[in-house]
Design a protein around this motif. Structure first.
Motif, PDB file in Angstrom:
ATOM      1  N   THR A  28       0.833  -1.198   0.000  1.00  0.00           N
ATOM      2  CA  THR A  28       0.000   0.000   0.000  1.00  0.00           C
ATOM      3  C   THR A  28       0.866   1.245   0.000  1.00  0.00           C
ATOM      4  O   THR A  28       0.588   2.217  -0.721  1.00  0.00           O
ATOM      5  CB  THR A  28      -0.936   0.001   1.215  1.00  0.00           C
ATOM      6  N   LEU A  29       1.938   1.226   0.840  1.00  0.00           N
ATOM      7  CA  LEU A  29       2.856   2.368   0.887  1.00  0.00           C
ATOM      8  C   LEU A  29       3.508   2.594  -0.476  1.00  0.00           C
ATOM      9  O   LEU A  29       3.590   3.729  -0.961  1.00  0.00           O
ATOM     10  CB  LEU A  29       3.912   2.129   1.981  1.00  0.00           C
ATOM     11  N   ALA A  30       3.943   1.546  -1.126  1.00  0.00           N
ATOM     12  CA  ALA A  30       4.566   1.677  -2.449  1.00  0.00           C
ATOM     13  C   ALA A  30       3.539   2.195  -3.468  1.00  0.00           C
ATOM     14  O   ALA A  30       3.837   3.056  -4.312  1.00  0.00           O
ATOM     15  CB  ALA A  30       5.126   0.349  -2.906  1.00  0.00           C
ATOM     16  N   PHE A  31       2.291   1.685  -3.349  1.00  0.00           N
ATOM     17  CA  PHE A  31       1.265   2.155  -4.265  1.00  0.00           C
ATOM     18  C   PHE A  31       0.977   3.626  -4.072  1.00  0.00           C
ATOM     19  O   PHE A  31       0.817   4.380  -5.044  1.00  0.00           O
ATOM     20  CB  PHE A  31      -0.024   1.325  -4.063  1.00  0.00           C
ATOM     21  N   ALA A  36       1.314   9.103  -5.870  1.00  0.00           N
ATOM     22  CA  ALA A  36       1.692  10.498  -5.616  1.00  0.00           C
ATOM     23  C   ALA A  36       2.660  10.977  -6.700  1.00  0.00           C
ATOM     24  O   ALA A  36       2.539  12.098  -7.224  1.00  0.00           O
ATOM     25  CB  ALA A  36       2.315  10.636  -4.239  1.00  0.00           C
ATOM     26  N   PHE A  37       3.626  10.151  -7.069  1.00  0.00           N
ATOM     27  CA  PHE A  37       4.582  10.510  -8.115  1.00  0.00           C
ATOM     28  C   PHE A  37       3.837  10.699  -9.448  1.00  0.00           C
ATOM     29  O   PHE A  37       4.118  11.624 -10.212  1.00  0.00           O
ATOM     30  CB  PHE A  37       5.663   9.418  -8.237  1.00  0.00           C
ATOM     31  N   PRO A  44       0.751  15.955 -14.713  1.00  0.00           N
ATOM     32  CA  PRO A  44       0.899  17.313 -15.269  1.00  0.00           C
ATOM     33  C   PRO A  44       1.623  17.311 -16.621  1.00  0.00           C
ATOM     34  O   PRO A  44       1.265  18.072 -17.531  1.00  0.00           O
ATOM     35  CB  PRO A  44       1.702  18.063 -14.219  1.00  0.00           C
ATOM     36  N   ALA A  45       2.618  16.456 -16.766  1.00  0.00           N
ATOM     37  CA  ALA A  45       3.339  16.390 -18.045  1.00  0.00           C
ATOM     38  C   ALA A  45       2.402  15.884 -19.150  1.00  0.00           C
ATOM     39  O   ALA A  45       2.420  16.401 -20.289  1.00  0.00           O
ATOM     40  CB  ALA A  45       4.554  15.495 -17.914  1.00  0.00           C
TER      41      ALA A  45
END
Length: 182
Positions: A28-31, A36-37, A44-45
């Motif tokens: 979950t933390l990695a997800f 977020a990244f 945005p790109a």
């Protein structure tokens, strides 16, 4: 210790489809980090690239509309100039016809004047030759008449003025009868 872990793991029945709690937490933390990244950098790109693409498409459409408007204006201008040129050609054609008719009329007039002049000269020349012939004939007819009269009478009448007036009167009567017959 290793053997005890392996033995305890073997004794437990582990379901491979159900993850363990630490795996769930780390997954979950990695997800969340990847998510977020993705929202912070990649989204945005991508939006920026999509906006640029949309603006390029809209700009292309706008340029195409402007080119279409220019082409329509150029076509209208061409059509107007073509109509103007056709009208001008018609005017030039009409002017050329009028000029041609004028030239033909002038040539006819000049030809008629020249024919009248030639006819007048011929008439004058004929009249001069007629007068010359008349004078020549008058003297010859008069001489022949006097010689003939002298031969009939038996005397010479060449010196007599009276004989000359008789011949002139005869010729004048002859001319009058000739004019009356015409």
């Amino acid at each position: 210790m290793l053997t005890s872990t392996v033995i305890s793991a073997a004794e437990e029945s582990v379901n491979p489809l159900i993850p363990t709690i630490p795996d769930l937490v780390w997954g979950t933390l990695a997800f969340v980090i990847v998510l977020a990244f993705f929202f912070w950098k990649i989204l945005p790109a991508m939006n920026k690239a999509l906006d640029a693409r949309r603006e390029a498409i809209e700009g292309g459409i706008q340029r195409a509309e402007e080119a279409q408007a220019k082409a329509t204006a150029a076509l209208e201008e061409y059509t107007a100039k073509l109509a103007e040129a056709r009208g001008e050609a018609g005017t030039i054609r009409d002017q050329a016809r009028a000029d041609g008719a004028k030239i033909v009329a002038e040539a006819k007039e000049t030809a008629q004047a020249e024919a009248a002049r030639v006819t007048a000269n011929a008439q004058a020349q004929i009249e001069a030759e007629r007068q010359s012939t008349l004078v020549s004939l008058r003297s010859e007819v008069g001489t022949l008449a006097l010689d003939l009269a002298g031969g009939v009478i038996g005397e010479s009448l060449t010196e007599d003025k009276r004989a000359q007036s008789v011949v002139d009167r005869f010729l004048a009567e002859l001319e009058e009868s000739e004019k009356a017959s015409k």
